[in-house]
Design a protein around this motif. Structure first.
Motif, PDB file in Angstrom:
ATOM      1  N   SER A 191       0.840  -1.196   0.000  1.00 44.68           N
ATOM      2  CA  SER A 191       0.000   0.000   0.000  1.00 44.68           C
ATOM      3  C   SER A 191       0.873   1.243   0.000  1.00 44.68           C
ATOM      4  CB  SER A 191      -0.912   0.017   1.226  1.00 44.68           C
ATOM      5  OG  SER A 191      -1.815  -1.078   1.206  1.00 44.68           O
ATOM      6  N   THR A 298      -7.278  -5.223 -12.609  1.00 41.77           N
ATOM      7  CA  THR A 298      -6.559  -6.479 -12.393  1.00 41.77           C
ATOM      8  C   THR A 298      -5.642  -6.716 -13.586  1.00 41.77           C
ATOM      9  OG1 THR A 298      -8.232  -7.888 -13.468  1.00 41.77           O
ATOM     10  CG2 THR A 298      -8.491  -7.470 -11.090  1.00 41.77           C
ATOM     11  N   MET A 308      -2.340  -9.542 -10.298  1.00 38.32           N
ATOM     12  CA  MET A 308      -2.221  -8.306  -9.534  1.00 38.32           C
ATOM     13  C   MET A 308      -3.576  -7.597  -9.491  1.00 38.32           C
ATOM     14  SD  MET A 308       0.388  -5.045 -10.049  1.00 38.32           S
ATOM     15  CE  MET A 308      -0.274  -4.467 -11.621  1.00 38.32           C
ATOM     16  N   GLU A 309      -3.971  -7.187  -8.288  1.00 40.45           N
ATOM     17  CA  GLU A 309      -5.170  -6.382  -8.115  1.00 40.45           C
ATOM     18  C   GLU A 309      -4.741  -4.996  -7.656  1.00 40.45           C
ATOM     19  OE1 GLU A 309      -8.391  -9.144  -6.069  1.00 40.45           O
ATOM     20  OE2 GLU A 309      -6.348  -9.537  -5.308  1.00 40.45           O
ATOM     21  N   VAL A 310      -5.403  -3.975  -8.182  1.00 39.45           N
ATOM     22  CA  VAL A 310      -5.028  -2.605  -7.828  1.00 39.45           C
ATOM     23  C   VAL A 310      -6.257  -1.870  -7.287  1.00 39.45           C
ATOM     24  CG1 VAL A 310      -3.813  -0.535  -8.563  1.00 39.45           C
ATOM     25  CG2 VAL A 310      -3.410  -2.685  -9.766  1.00 39.45           C
ATOM     26  N   THR A 312      -7.643   1.859  -5.271  1.00 35.85           N
ATOM     27  CA  THR A 312      -7.268   3.257  -5.074  1.00 35.85           C
ATOM     28  C   THR A 312      -8.427   4.079  -4.534  1.00 35.85           C
ATOM     29  OG1 THR A 312      -6.079   5.118  -6.083  1.00 35.85           O
ATOM     30  CG2 THR A 312      -7.884   4.156  -7.356  1.00 35.85           C
ATOM     31  N   THR A 346      -2.205   5.732 -10.521  1.00 37.60           N
ATOM     32  CA  THR A 346      -3.429   6.295  -9.967  1.00 37.60           C
ATOM     33  C   THR A 346      -3.261   7.802  -9.779  1.00 37.60           C
ATOM     34  OG1 THR A 346      -2.663   5.693  -7.752  1.00 37.60           O
ATOM     35  CG2 THR A 346      -4.103   4.150  -8.869  1.00 37.60           C
ATOM     36  N   THR A 373      -3.215   4.023  -2.541  1.00 33.99           N
ATOM     37  CA  THR A 373      -3.264   3.029  -3.609  1.00 33.99           C
ATOM     38  C   THR A 373      -2.649   1.741  -3.088  1.00 33.99           C
ATOM     39  OG1 THR A 373      -3.185   4.661  -5.399  1.00 33.99           O
ATOM     40  CG2 THR A 373      -2.416   2.436  -5.927  1.00 33.99           C
ATOM     41  N   LYS A 374      -3.244   0.618  -3.473  1.00 36.73           N
ATOM     42  CA  LYS A 374      -2.748  -0.692  -3.002  1.00 36.73           C
ATOM     43  C   LYS A 374      -2.616  -1.659  -4.171  1.00 36.73           C
ATOM     44  CE  LYS A 374      -5.501  -3.427  -0.518  1.00 36.73           C
ATOM     45  NZ  LYS A 374      -6.197  -3.993   0.651  1.00 36.73           N
ATOM     46  N   TYR A 375      -1.468  -2.355  -4.200  1.00 31.55           N
ATOM     47  CA  TYR A 375      -1.210  -3.403  -5.190  1.00 31.55           C
ATOM     48  C   TYR A 375      -1.123  -4.743  -4.457  1.00 31.55           C
ATOM     49  CZ  TYR A 375       0.348   0.642  -7.967  1.00 31.55           C
ATOM     50  OH  TYR A 375       0.415   1.851  -8.617  1.00 31.55           O
TER      51      TYR A 375
END
Length: 380
Positions: A191, A298, A308-310, A312, A346, A373-375
């Motif tokens: 994050s 994704t 990978m999921e993103v 925000t 983002t 934002t989180k990956y």
């Protein structure tokens, strides 16, 4: 066989169980370490921090530019591999690169002709991308040493970076105090929280410019399957500046509402927007279904299974497919050729200071700029 007394048996059993439990607990401990990363021409020293979670995922971040130099993700066999473009030493970053893994500011993306007007005052910025200002200027946040503080919690490890951008630095008004915190958890999620305050009205649009390649840097990203929760993009002219209107993605190569391979539409140059961007280099307006942190994209590499999921809190994302990479840069035993990495930056819309119909990027004294934002990484 001689039997052990019941009490002794219980103690041994408790000891064995306790050791096993301790090992499991130790497995879930997250750690952070620090090492020297090199020296800048002016004598400033850069450090490299390694964040490791309880599963073995690692993220390397340097306080020079807040750059993510390495990030590992699991494949379907459970093997961890680096999935971001970058270098193993400081010098290539200092010599010049296309923002690999960097914190971008004070304004991510482009501002037309490097100028804007705020509260009746005209401001001129450095022109560093054709006729435009890009990613904060000639010496943006990606080229400075940030003050670093380690963050440690039970199942989370992180790094807080702080930088004070002086009034009129790179032409931007106001002294801006910025704090960016990277945190890595045991859900294999990195994050990034951005926080900023100012003493004078200014414009702010912070982001991270990591280039992802879920093949493990083995080949280009054209077979990656991407989904983006968006019904429209911000179309641009030949200089990649927004026209001011939105364009629906339906029936166009920009429709990623369902998982779609990048190579399905990236070369359709009969589409004016594909031609202008040289592929995908556009801002997608997110279809927000809930406030706060939301899953919006994704990415999957079908061969390795890396996923990978993103998430925000931002209203938009710049999806860029490495169209300007040309093979002149090498690192990590890979040549960074055209379309060797993809970015999901983002953000607010490009050129918002000159487009009053876009969501505002103005930050006033007394207000706080804050986004997250989180990956998150897994394997399918």
């Amino acid at each position: 066989m001689k039997k052990l007394p019941l009490v002794l048996t219980a103690v041994i059993g408790l000891t064995i169980f306790g050791c096993s439990q301790t090992k499991n607990e130790e497995k879930m401990i997250s750690t952070i370490s620090k090492e020297a990363f090199g020296e800048l021409p002016d004598g400033q020293k850069a450090d490299l921090y390694t964040l490791t979670n309880g599963n073995g995922m690692t993220v390397n971040i340097t306080n020079y530019g807040g750059i993510i130099t390495k990030l590992t993700a699991p494949d379907k066999k459970g093997e961890w591999t680096d999935v971001v473009l970058g270098f193993d030493s400081l010098q290539p970053y200092v010599s010049g690169h296309p923002f690999f893994g960097a914190l971008v500011g004070r304004y991510g993306n482009r501002i037309a002709k490097g100028k804007f007007t705020l509260n009746g005052q005209d401001y001129k910025l450095a022109i560093n991308n054709g006729p435009n200002a890009l990613h904060g200027g000639i010496k943006g946040f990606d080229k400075v040493i940030w003050k670093a503080t380690e963050v440690k919690e039970d199942s989370v490890v992180g790094l807080q970076l702080e930088y004070v951008s002086k009034d009129m630095e790179e032409g931007y008004p106001g002294t801006l105090t910025v704090k960016v915190t990277y945190t890595l958890d045991n859900d294999n999620a990195l994050s990034i929280n951005y926080n900023a305050t100012t003493d004078k009205a200014t414009v702010v649009n912070l982001t991270n410019h990591s280039y992802f390649n879920l093949t493990g840097l083995k080949r280009d990203i054209l077979d990656h399957e991407v989904s983006i929760m968006s019904d429209s993009i911000v179309p641009v002219d030949a200089n990649l500046i927004p026209t001011g209107k939105l364009r629906a993605v339906e029936g166009t190569p920009f429709d990623f509402r369902k998982p779609t391979k990048i190579n399905a539409g990236i070369n359709k140059i009969d589409d004016e927007q594909i031609k202008n961007g040289g592929g995908y280099d556009h801002c997608w307006v997110l279809k927000r279904t809930e406030p706060g942190l939301m899953l919006f994209a994704t990415v999957k590499d079908p061969e390795s299974g890396r996923f990978m999921e993103v998430f925000t809190t931002e209203p938009a994302v710049q999806f860029y497919t490495g169209n300007f990479l040309d093979g002149s840069l090498k690192g990590k035993n890979a040549t960074f050729a055209k379309r060797f990495g993809l970015c999901l930056e983002t953000e607010h819309y490009p050129d918002s200071p000159n487009q009053p119909q876009f969501p505002s990027t103005v930050l006033n004294p007394g207000d706080t700029y804050e986004t997250t934002t989180k990956y998150r990484f897994s394997a399918k």
